[in-house]
Scaffold this motif. Structure first.
Motif, PDB file in Angstrom:
ATOM      1  N   LEU A 181      -3.254   7.271 -20.417  1.00 41.98           N
ATOM      2  CA  LEU A 181      -4.273   7.879 -19.556  1.00 41.98           C
ATOM      3  C   LEU A 181      -3.604   8.300 -18.246  1.00 41.98           C
ATOM      4  O   LEU A 181      -3.797   7.690 -17.198  1.00 41.98           O
ATOM      5  N   SER A 182      -2.815   9.359 -18.330  1.00 43.67           N
ATOM      6  CA  SER A 182      -1.940   9.705 -17.203  1.00 43.67           C
ATOM      7  C   SER A 182      -2.709  10.146 -15.957  1.00 43.67           C
ATOM      8  O   SER A 182      -2.187  10.099 -14.860  1.00 43.67           O
ATOM      9  N   PHE A 183      -3.965  10.557 -16.144  1.00 43.69           N
ATOM     10  CA  PHE A 183      -4.737  10.991 -14.966  1.00 43.69           C
ATOM     11  C   PHE A 183      -5.518   9.833 -14.350  1.00 43.69           C
ATOM     12  O   PHE A 183      -6.224  10.012 -13.367  1.00 43.69           O
ATOM     13  N   TYR A 184      -5.394   8.617 -14.908  1.00 40.21           N
ATOM     14  CA  TYR A 184      -6.026   7.449 -14.302  1.00 40.21           C
ATOM     15  C   TYR A 184      -5.086   6.853 -13.255  1.00 40.21           C
ATOM     16  O   TYR A 184      -3.872   6.862 -13.428  1.00 40.21           O
ATOM     17  N   LYS A 185      -5.660   6.329 -12.185  1.00 39.75           N
ATOM     18  CA  LYS A 185      -4.840   5.707 -11.140  1.00 39.75           C
ATOM     19  C   LYS A 185      -4.648   4.227 -11.481  1.00 39.75           C
ATOM     20  O   LYS A 185      -5.630   3.520 -11.723  1.00 39.75           O
ATOM     21  N   PRO A 186      -3.400   3.752 -11.497  1.00 37.33           N
ATOM     22  CA  PRO A 186      -3.201   2.327 -11.822  1.00 37.33           C
ATOM     23  C   PRO A 186      -3.354   1.402 -10.609  1.00 37.33           C
ATOM     24  O   PRO A 186      -3.047   1.778  -9.478  1.00 37.33           O
ATOM     25  N   ALA A 187      -3.826   0.212 -10.886  1.00 34.54           N
ATOM     26  CA  ALA A 187      -3.827  -0.874  -9.902  1.00 34.54           C
ATOM     27  C   ALA A 187      -3.366  -2.128 -10.638  1.00 34.54           C
ATOM     28  O   ALA A 187      -3.505  -2.201 -11.862  1.00 34.54           O
TER      29      ALA A 187
ATOM     30  N   ILE B 189      -1.302   1.133  -7.266  1.00 32.52           N
ATOM     31  CA  ILE B 189       0.116   1.464  -7.454  1.00 32.52           C
ATOM     32  C   ILE B 189       0.283   2.947  -7.108  1.00 32.52           C
ATOM     33  O   ILE B 189      -0.545   3.770  -7.525  1.00 32.52           O
ATOM     34  N   ASN B 190       1.304   3.256  -6.359  1.00 33.67           N
ATOM     35  CA  ASN B 190       1.531   4.662  -5.982  1.00 33.67           C
ATOM     36  C   ASN B 190       1.996   5.475  -7.188  1.00 33.67           C
ATOM     37  O   ASN B 190       2.585   4.932  -8.130  1.00 33.67           O
ATOM     38  N   ARG B 191       1.731   6.777  -7.110  1.00 36.77           N
ATOM     39  CA  ARG B 191       2.163   7.660  -8.199  1.00 36.77           C
ATOM     40  C   ARG B 191       3.682   7.548  -8.379  1.00 36.77           C
ATOM     41  O   ARG B 191       4.434   7.595  -7.406  1.00 36.77           O
ATOM     42  N   GLY B 192       4.115   7.323  -9.605  1.00 44.88           N
ATOM     43  CA  GLY B 192       5.553   7.245  -9.895  1.00 44.88           C
ATOM     44  C   GLY B 192       6.174   5.883  -9.588  1.00 44.88           C
ATOM     45  O   GLY B 192       7.336   5.649  -9.894  1.00 44.88           O
ATOM     46  N   GLU B 193       5.402   4.993  -8.985  1.00 45.39           N
ATOM     47  CA  GLU B 193       5.942   3.675  -8.624  1.00 45.39           C
ATOM     48  C   GLU B 193       5.883   2.751  -9.838  1.00 45.39           C
ATOM     49  O   GLU B 193       4.908   2.776 -10.600  1.00 45.39           O
ATOM     50  N   ASP B 194       6.904   1.946 -10.017  1.00 39.49           N
ATOM     51  CA  ASP B 194       6.897   0.934 -11.072  1.00 39.49           C
ATOM     52  C   ASP B 194       5.785  -0.081 -10.755  1.00 39.49           C
ATOM     53  O   ASP B 194       5.578  -0.428  -9.586  1.00 39.49           O
ATOM     54  N   ILE B 195       5.087  -0.529 -11.789  1.00 39.02           N
ATOM     55  CA  ILE B 195       3.934  -1.423 -11.547  1.00 39.02           C
ATOM     56  C   ILE B 195       4.345  -2.706 -10.818  1.00 39.02           C
ATOM     57  O   ILE B 195       3.679  -3.140  -9.881  1.00 39.02           O
ATOM     58  N   LEU B 196       5.464  -3.291 -11.245  1.00 41.23           N
ATOM     59  CA  LEU B 196       5.879  -4.544 -10.590  1.00 41.23           C
ATOM     60  C   LEU B 196       6.301  -4.311  -9.146  1.00 41.23           C
ATOM     61  O   LEU B 196       6.039  -5.141  -8.273  1.00 41.23           O
ATOM     62  N   ASP B 197       6.923  -3.151  -8.881  1.00 41.43           N
ATOM     63  CA  ASP B 197       7.303  -2.836  -7.496  1.00 41.43           C
ATOM     64  C   ASP B 197       6.050  -2.679  -6.642  1.00 41.43           C
ATOM     65  O   ASP B 197       5.978  -3.188  -5.517  1.00 41.43           O
ATOM     66  N   GLY B 198       5.044  -1.969  -7.187  1.00 39.37           N
ATOM     67  CA  GLY B 198       3.800  -1.753  -6.443  1.00 39.37           C
ATOM     68  C   GLY B 198       3.057  -3.061  -6.218  1.00 39.37           C
ATOM     69  O   GLY B 198       2.538  -3.325  -5.122  1.00 39.37           O
ATOM     70  N   LEU B 199       3.022  -3.880  -7.262  1.00 37.83           N
ATOM     71  CA  LEU B 199       2.333  -5.169  -7.153  1.00 37.83           C
ATOM     72  C   LEU B 199       3.035  -6.040  -6.106  1.00 37.83           C
ATOM     73  O   LEU B 199       2.388  -6.644  -5.235  1.00 37.83           O
ATOM     74  N   THR B 200       4.351  -6.074  -6.156  1.00 29.40           N
ATOM     75  CA  THR B 200       5.116  -6.880  -5.195  1.00 29.40           C
ATOM     76  C   THR B 200       4.874  -6.378  -3.774  1.00 29.40           C
ATOM     77  O   THR B 200       4.686  -7.173  -2.841  1.00 29.40           O
ATOM     78  N   ARG B 201       4.852  -5.063  -3.595  1.00 33.13           N
ATOM     79  CA  ARG B 201       4.581  -4.476  -2.261  1.00 33.13           C
ATOM     80  C   ARG B 201       3.217  -4.935  -1.758  1.00 33.13           C
ATOM     81  O   ARG B 201       3.061  -5.381  -0.625  1.00 33.13           O
TER      82      ARG B 201
END
Ligand SMILES: O=c1[nH]cnc2c1ncn2[C@@H]1O[C@H](COP(=O)(O)OP(=O)(O)O)[C@@H](O)[C@H]1O
Length: 231
Positions: free
Chosen positions: A45-51, A90-102
């Motif tokens: 679902l590439s148009f969904y924003k991840p969290a 999670i920012n666009r293009g950001e790895d999920i673990l990197d975003g979560l850690t941030r």
């Protein structure tokens, strides 16, 4: 091996083989099943924003005058007055673990070197929120009690403390003799999004609650007349 029952995932792509987790009986209903997606389905679902959000927990036996519990489980109070798990978008293009850690650094002053780095083995499940085009990933992370307490103590020094987040709470995991105080009463708080269901799923996956206990818990939570000081 983690509470999520798997090991050996080293990158986001590895999660594409991760199956749906087993869902407690009481949550095995169409509305929940429709929102639960495997990581592979969610990633398509590439148009969904991840969290991504995380349920930190630690084994810990404590016998108190109110009840007994076998684990410390962390949630936090959010800016909007609801309870949820730490984490965020999670920012666009950001790895999920990197975003979560941030996000965890901002909200909890989490330090992977001190509190244990989160890995893809800690991934639990994904859910979509169709009307908001969101995909919500949940991680369930086992800490030692020392790491858990250090995270609790650090939380007030986080950048977002007093802004986005208003403190961590330990979920009271027991039910008091009146059959309402403790976890049933806690469940009657307001939770953000699907966080209440995520809490129940995490407690089920960790092995803290069985199907029968969850059924009883939900009955007790709904049965507010058992509470001596109900509002
Ligand atoms: O504990 C949670 N479980 C599931 N969804 C959550 C939880 N906390 C927040 N959300 C949802 O995740 C999205 C991102 O919210 P959050 O406030 O965590 O992100 P932010 O810190 O990047 O603003 C929101 O739509 C919110 O409803």
């Amino acid at each position: 091996m983690t509470a999520n029952g798997r090991s050996g995932y080293s990158c986001m792509d590895d999660l594409k083989s991760h199956p749906l987790p087993s869902i407690p009986r009481s949550l095995n209903v169409r509305s929940v099943k429709r929102e639960m997606k495997t990581f592979a389905e969610a990633s398509a679902l590439s148009f969904y924003k991840p969290a991504a959000h995380v349920c930190f927990w630690a084994p810990c036996y404590k016998n108190t005058m109110f009840g007994t519990y076998n684990a410390a489980v962390m949630m936090h109070l959010r800016f909007d007055g609801t309870f949820g798990f730490p984490g965020g978008l999670i920012n666009r293009g950001e790895d999920i673990l990197d975003g979560l850690t941030r996000e965890l650094k901002e909200e909890l002053a989490y330090n992977p070197a001190v509190h244990k780095p989160i890995t893809y083995d800690d991934y639990h499940s994904s859910r979509i929120v169709e009307d908001k085009l969101l995909v919500l990933h949940l991680f369930v992370v086992e800490l030692s009690m020392d790491q858990f307490v250090s995270l609790e103590k650090n939380a007030t020094s986080a950048e977002e403390y007093g802004v986005e987040v208003f403190g961590t709470v330990r979920v009271p995991l027991y039910t008091m003799n009146n059959k309402y105080g403790g976890l049933p009463a806690f469940l009657n708080n307001r939770f953000i999004g699907c966080a209440k269901q995520e809490l129940i799923m995490a407690l089920f996956s960790i092995g803290i609650l069985t199907d029968d206990q969850i059924d009883e818990l939900i009955d007790n939570a709904n049965n507010m007349k058992l509470a001596p000081n109900r509002m």
